[in-house]
Design a protein around this motif. Sequence first.
Motif, PDB file in Angstrom:
ATOM      1  N   GLY A   1     -33.465 -69.496 -27.484  1.00 35.52           N
ATOM      2  CA  GLY A   1     -33.586 -70.847 -28.026  1.00 35.52           C
ATOM      3  C   GLY A   1     -34.951 -71.476 -27.852  1.00 35.52           C
ATOM      4  N   ARG A   2     -35.826 -70.862 -27.053  1.00 34.12           N
ATOM      5  CA  ARG A   2     -37.183 -71.399 -26.887  1.00 34.12           C
ATOM      6  C   ARG A   2     -37.998 -71.230 -28.169  1.00 34.12           C
ATOM      7  NH1 ARG A   2     -37.630 -74.909 -22.851  1.00 34.12           N
ATOM      8  NH2 ARG A   2     -35.785 -74.447 -21.628  1.00 34.12           N
ATOM      9  N   SER A   3     -37.584 -70.272 -29.008  1.00 28.47           N
ATOM     10  CA  SER A   3     -38.295 -70.018 -30.255  1.00 28.47           C
ATOM     11  C   SER A   3     -37.520 -70.635 -31.419  1.00 28.47           C
ATOM     12  CB  SER A   3     -38.421 -68.502 -30.466  1.00 28.47           C
ATOM     13  OG  SER A   3     -39.026 -68.218 -31.700  1.00 28.47           O
ATOM     14  N   GLY A   4     -38.243 -71.120 -32.430  1.00 24.55           N
ATOM     15  CA  GLY A   4     -37.589 -71.643 -33.634  1.00 24.55           C
ATOM     16  C   GLY A   4     -37.035 -73.040 -33.476  1.00 24.55           C
ATOM     17  N   ARG A   5     -37.687 -73.886 -32.651  1.00 20.24           N
ATOM     18  CA  ARG A   5     -37.202 -75.259 -32.485  1.00 20.24           C
ATOM     19  C   ARG A   5     -37.567 -76.117 -33.702  1.00 20.24           C
ATOM     20  NH1 ARG A   5     -40.998 -78.611 -31.294  1.00 20.24           N
ATOM     21  NH2 ARG A   5     -39.703 -80.152 -30.250  1.00 20.24           N
ATOM     22  N   GLN A   6     -36.672 -77.034 -34.066  1.00 22.32           N
ATOM     23  CA  GLN A   6     -36.904 -77.974 -35.177  1.00 22.32           C
ATOM     24  C   GLN A   6     -37.349 -77.271 -36.477  1.00 22.32           C
ATOM     25  OE1 GLN A   6     -36.437 -81.233 -35.729  1.00 22.32           O
ATOM     26  NE2 GLN A   6     -35.477 -81.553 -33.736  1.00 22.32           N
ATOM     27  N   GLY A   7     -36.708 -76.130 -36.771  1.00 20.08           N
ATOM     28  CA  GLY A   7     -37.001 -75.435 -38.039  1.00 20.08           C
ATOM     29  C   GLY A   7     -38.286 -74.635 -38.033  1.00 20.08           C
ATOM     30  N   ASP A   8     -38.952 -74.486 -36.858  1.00 20.73           N
ATOM     31  CA  ASP A   8     -40.195 -73.682 -36.785  1.00 20.73           C
ATOM     32  C   ASP A   8     -39.868 -72.207 -37.017  1.00 20.73           C
ATOM     33  OD1 ASP A   8     -41.745 -75.865 -36.169  1.00 20.73           O
ATOM     34  OD2 ASP A   8     -41.711 -75.547 -34.001  1.00 20.73           O
ATOM     35  N   PRO A   9     -40.848 -71.435 -37.531  1.00 20.95           N
ATOM     36  CA  PRO A   9     -40.623 -69.982 -37.613  1.00 20.95           C
ATOM     37  C   PRO A   9     -40.652 -69.384 -36.210  1.00 20.95           C
ATOM     38  CG  PRO A   9     -42.883 -70.514 -38.229  1.00 20.95           C
ATOM     39  CD  PRO A   9     -42.185 -71.820 -38.027  1.00 20.95           C
ATOM     40  N   GLY A  10     -40.118 -68.190 -36.044  1.00 24.63           N
ATOM     41  CA  GLY A  10     -40.137 -67.531 -34.738  1.00 24.63           C
ATOM     42  C   GLY A  10     -39.413 -66.206 -34.804  1.00 24.63           C
ATOM     43  N   ARG A  11     -39.484 -65.460 -33.708  1.00 27.34           N
ATOM     44  CA  ARG A  11     -38.836 -64.139 -33.670  1.00 27.34           C
ATOM     45  C   ARG A  11     -38.385 -63.865 -32.234  1.00 27.34           C
ATOM     46  NH1 ARG A  11     -40.278 -59.778 -37.244  1.00 27.34           N
ATOM     47  NH2 ARG A  11     -39.164 -57.886 -36.653  1.00 27.34           N
ATOM     48  N   THR A  12     -37.250 -63.169 -32.069  1.00 24.74           N
ATOM     49  CA  THR A  12     -36.816 -62.790 -30.714  1.00 24.74           C
ATOM     50  C   THR A  12     -36.395 -61.323 -30.715  1.00 24.74           C
ATOM     51  OG1 THR A  12     -34.473 -63.339 -31.031  1.00 24.74           O
ATOM     52  CG2 THR A  12     -35.910 -65.120 -30.291  1.00 24.74           C
ATOM     53  N   SER A  13     -36.738 -60.626 -29.624  1.00 23.14           N
ATOM     54  CA  SER A  13     -36.351 -59.217 -29.451  1.00 23.14           C
ATOM     55  C   SER A  13     -35.964 -58.981 -27.996  1.00 23.14           C
ATOM     56  CB  SER A  13     -37.527 -58.288 -29.766  1.00 23.14           C
ATOM     57  OG  SER A  13     -37.733 -58.193 -31.154  1.00 23.14           O
ATOM     58  N   PHE A  14     -34.970 -58.105 -27.785  1.00 18.77           N
ATOM     59  CA  PHE A  14     -34.593 -57.686 -26.429  1.00 18.77           C
ATOM     60  C   PHE A  14     -34.885 -56.191 -26.301  1.00 18.77           C
ATOM     61  CE2 PHE A  14     -32.582 -61.702 -26.375  1.00 18.77           C
ATOM     62  CZ  PHE A  14     -32.268 -62.019 -25.057  1.00 18.77           C
ATOM     63  N   PHE A  15     -35.716 -55.823 -25.326  1.00 22.84           N
ATOM     64  CA  PHE A  15     -36.020 -54.417 -25.050  1.00 22.84           C
ATOM     65  C   PHE A  15     -35.289 -54.032 -23.761  1.00 22.84           C
ATOM     66  CE2 PHE A  15     -40.164 -53.229 -27.452  1.00 22.84           C
ATOM     67  CZ  PHE A  15     -39.703 -53.899 -28.580  1.00 22.84           C
ATOM     68  N   LEU A  16     -34.436 -53.019 -23.843  1.00 21.30           N
ATOM     69  CA  LEU A  16     -33.605 -52.637 -22.691  1.00 21.30           C
ATOM     70  C   LEU A  16     -33.813 -51.169 -22.358  1.00 21.30           C
ATOM     71  CD1 LEU A  16     -30.274 -54.114 -24.166  1.00 21.30           C
ATOM     72  CD2 LEU A  16     -32.051 -55.367 -22.962  1.00 21.30           C
ATOM     73  N   SER A  17     -33.355 -50.781 -21.163  1.00 29.39           N
ATOM     74  CA  SER A  17     -33.348 -49.353 -20.821  1.00 29.39           C
ATOM     75  C   SER A  17     -32.055 -49.047 -20.079  1.00 29.39           C
ATOM     76  CB  SER A  17     -34.548 -48.998 -19.937  1.00 29.39           C
ATOM     77  OG  SER A  17     -34.249 -49.234 -18.581  1.00 29.39           O
ATOM     78  N   LEU A  18     -31.685 -47.768 -20.040  1.00 31.22           N
ATOM     79  CA  LEU A  18     -30.445 -47.375 -19.359  1.00 31.22           C
ATOM     80  C   LEU A  18     -30.554 -47.563 -17.854  1.00 31.22           C
ATOM     81  CD1 LEU A  18     -29.422 -44.139 -21.299  1.00 31.22           C
ATOM     82  CD2 LEU A  18     -28.713 -46.494 -21.683  1.00 31.22           C
TER      83      LEU A  18
END
Length: 902
Positions: A568-585
Motif C-alpha cells: 500500500g505504500r505504492s500507488g497512493r491517490q491514483g499514482d502509478p507504481g509497481r510491487t513485487s515479492f521475491f522469495l526463496s525456499l
Amino acid sequence: MLGLGTVARKVFGTANDRKIKSTRPLVEKINALEPEFEKLSDDGLKDKTEELARRAMGGESLDALLPEAFANCREAAKRALGLRAFDVQLMGGIFLHQGNIAEMKTGEGKTLVATFPAYLNALTGKGVHVVTVNDYLAKRDAEWMSKVYSALGLTTGVIYPQQPDDEKKAAYGCDITYATNNELGFDYLRDNMKSELSQMFQREHNFAIVDEVDSILIDEARTPLIISGPSQDRSELYKTIDAIIPRLTEAHYSIDEKTRNATLTDEGNEFLEGEFGREGILPEGQSLYDPESTSIVHHTTQALKAHKIFQKDKDYIVRNGEVMLIDEFTGRMMAGRRLSDGLHQAIEAKEGVDIQPENVTLASVTFQNYFRLYNKLGGMTGTALTEADEFAEIYKLGVVEVPTNKPIARKDDHDAVYRTTKEKYDAIVERVREANAKGQPVLLGTTSIEKSETLSQLLTEAGITHNVLNARQHEQEAQIVADAGKLGAVTIATNMAGRGTDIKLGGNVEFKVMEAIAADPEGDPEAIRARIEEDHKADEEAVKAAGGLFVLASERHESRRIDNQLRGRSGRQGDPGRTSFFLSLEDDLMRIFGSERLDAVLSRLGMKEGEAIIHPWVNKSLERAQAKVEGRNFDIRKQLLKFDDVMNDQRKVIFKQRREIMESKDLSEIVADMRHEVVDDLVDEFMPPKTYADQWEAEKLHAACLEKLNIDVPVIDWAQEEGVDQDEIAERIEKASDEAMAAKAAQFGPDTMRSIEKQVLLQTIDGKWREHLLTLEHLRSVIGFRGYAQRDPLNEYKTEAFQLFESMLDSLRAEVSQKLGQIRPLSEEEQQQLMRQIAAQNAGRAAPAPEQEPEAAPEPAAGAAVPGFVEDDPTTWGNPGRNDPCPCGSGKKFKHCHGKLT
C-alpha cells in the motif's frame, strides 16, 4: 461457468457495496449543507458547535446531528488546514461513528477522517480518545488536528510518557485526547492503584478511535500490559545457567519454530543434572524431576529459548548495555518493554549485559479487555479485511472497505520464487539496479534488521546509493520515509506499518521547505515555499514517468496484512507504481510451512540456478500458508483472552469496589459488616454449629478475639452460662467490638477515623490483589496439565480462580479488622518523642540525596506549619494526600508523620 455466489454478487452487490451505498444519502446531505456553512464567520462555526452540543445534551441523537456536525467540521478543516475532505473521507467518518473499522488505503487521509466522528461524539461532553501506535504520531496528529478542533471551539490534549501529573490531568479533561494504546492502558491501571479520586486521570470510557487498529487490537493483543515491582535478585543463577547452555548438543533439546518453544530431551535432562551437580546448582541427591527443582528447570528452559529461539538483530538489539526488544510488526524498538517469566533476564545473561531483577505483577490488563471498556469503538487501517472474523468475534466491530478517492493505478506482480536465498538476493540487486538506472524510486522491504543489513551490504558492493530504515535508524525515520519517493532513491525498510509519514512521489514538500528555510534563515519563507512547490511539480512528473514507487519485498511475512501494508505504500491517490515479492525456499515462512512439495516440483521442472517460478498458483498456496498462521495466532489470542476474561471479571469487581471506597465519605458501616463477618467465622471455627457446649474451644476463641480484633472479652465465662448458644456469643462479641471501635473513633475524632478506615481498606485491598495476581499466574502456568486427566483446563481454571477470589475476600476482611483493631493514637510521651526526633532530623538535615527507592526517597525540606494547625485537633490539618508534605511543617510526607498508622 460462473458460480451462484458470483452471479448473486453481480445482481445484488457485495455486503460491502451495500454498506457504502447506505452512506450516500448522508454524504449528499452534508454536501448540500456546504454552501450554508461556507457563509458562516469563524465565530459562527464555534457558535454552531455550542448549538449542536446543547441539542446533543438535550437528548437529540448524534445520528440526527451528523450531517450538520460533519458539514461544520469540513468547513473548519478547509479554513484551518486548507484541506477539503473528499466524499470517501466523509464515508470513512460515518463508518467510524457507527462503531466500525474503516479500511482505507495508504494516502487516503485517515488522520483527517478521524476529526469528523471525534468532533460529533465530543459534543456530548464525555470526551473522545484518538489512539495511535507511537508517541511521535500522537503528538504530531494532536498538534496538526488541534487547529481544526480549536476552529470549532473544542479543546485538544495529548498524553505521552513521563508527563507531569497536572498536564496529564488537563489532557484527559479535554474534548479530544490523543494518546498511544500503551499510555491509555497503563493510566487505567495506575488510576486503579490511586488512593484518592482527585489523583485519578481518566474519565469514563466513552468513545475511542483507534488508528492502525489491526496493529493495536491484534498484533499487540498477545501481550498483556503489566505494572510490576522488583523482586529478589537472582542474577548469579542466570549467569551460571547461561554458561552451561552452550555445552548442550542438538541431541539434548528440540526446537519447535512454529510455536517458538524449546524443550529438553531425556538425554538433555541427564546431561544437565550432571553439570548442575558439578556447579553446585543442584544439591546432592536432588534430581531435575523433583518438585524442589521446578525453579531451576524453568530458568534452564528460558535460557535455552534465549540462546536457540531469540536472535540478536531480529528479536532484539543491544543498545547502551541494555537489551531492547524489537516490535516484529513495525520494526521499532520497544523502550521500557521487557519479556516476563525470567526470559528477558536470560537474554541479558546471554549478551553479557547487566541483569535487571525479575518483577512481580502489581496490576495487569490485556488490550482486548481494556478497549472493550469503551461504550463505542471505531478503528482505521489500510489492512483489516483479512482479520475481519477476529474483529467481529472479540470486539463486535464490523470491517468496511472504503473506496479510494481515485482508482488504483498500481501494478502488482505475481511472486517470484527462487531455490536459494543467494539466488534471490542476486535477483533483487539486479532488479534494483534496473529500476535505479531509469530513476524509479525503490522501497526494499525486509522482515528483520539482520536481513536489511545484509541487503545493504550487497547494494553497497554493487555501487548503489541507498538509505536503511530499521530500529537502529529509528531517530531519522520521518526524514528517510519522506525522501523515499525522490527520483532515483533506494530505501531499505524493516516493516512499514504505522510509519505515519506518506511516501510522496518527488519527495515530501514540507520537509523540503523546512530544510530550505533552515539553510537560508534570512530568506522570505513564502518565496522559498513557492519556488520549492514549483520545482517539486517537475520532480513528481519525472518520478511518474519512471513508473512511480517500486515496492520490492524480500520475503513474505507471517501475516498477509503486513505484506498488504508494504504494498500500500505504492500507488497512493491514483499514482502509478509497481510491487513485487521475491522469495526463496529458504525463507522462514516457506521453510517452516511446507516447502518440501514445492521444492520437489521445482526439482522436477529442472530449474537452472537463478531462475524463478512465477505463477498465480504459487501466490494462492502462500496465502493459504499465511492464513493458517493467522488462524493459529488468532487461536492463541482467543485462548489468552478466555483465561484473562476470568481475571477481568475479578478485576472489574476489585476496581469498582476501590472506586466506591474512594467516593464514600463514611465507611464505618462497611468496616462494621466486615468485622461482624470475621466474628461469625471465628465463632463457627471454634464453636461449630450443631455442637454441644463441652465441645466448644472457648480459650482459643478468646485468644483469637485478642489477636484478630484486639478485644478482651470473657468468652470462657459466657460459654459456661446456661442456655447460651453460638449466635448469642457472636452477638456479644460483635457488640464488644463495635463499642471498642466507637471508643477509638472518639479518641481520634470522627473525621480522622473515617480517613484511617479508608486508607487501611485501600492499602489492604491493593496488597491482597497483588498476592492474588501472583497466585493466578502460578495457577495459569500449571493448569494445562489437567488436560492429561481429561479435564478442561479452562473450566478448572475458572473454578479454582473463583475459589481463590473468595478466599482472598475472606482474608481481606480479617486483615482489615485486625489492622483497625490494633491502631491507636500516640500518647503524649510518644508525640513529644516524635517531635524531638523531627527537630533533630531538621537540625542535622543535609542536602537531599538522589532518589533511589520509592520508600527511601528523601523527605522534602521542613517549612512552616499550615496556618491554624493544632497538634491535637486533626480537623485543623486540612485534607492532605498520603504523599503530600505533612501540615505540621516537619518536611516529612504526611504518611510518615501525622498520617502515620500505628
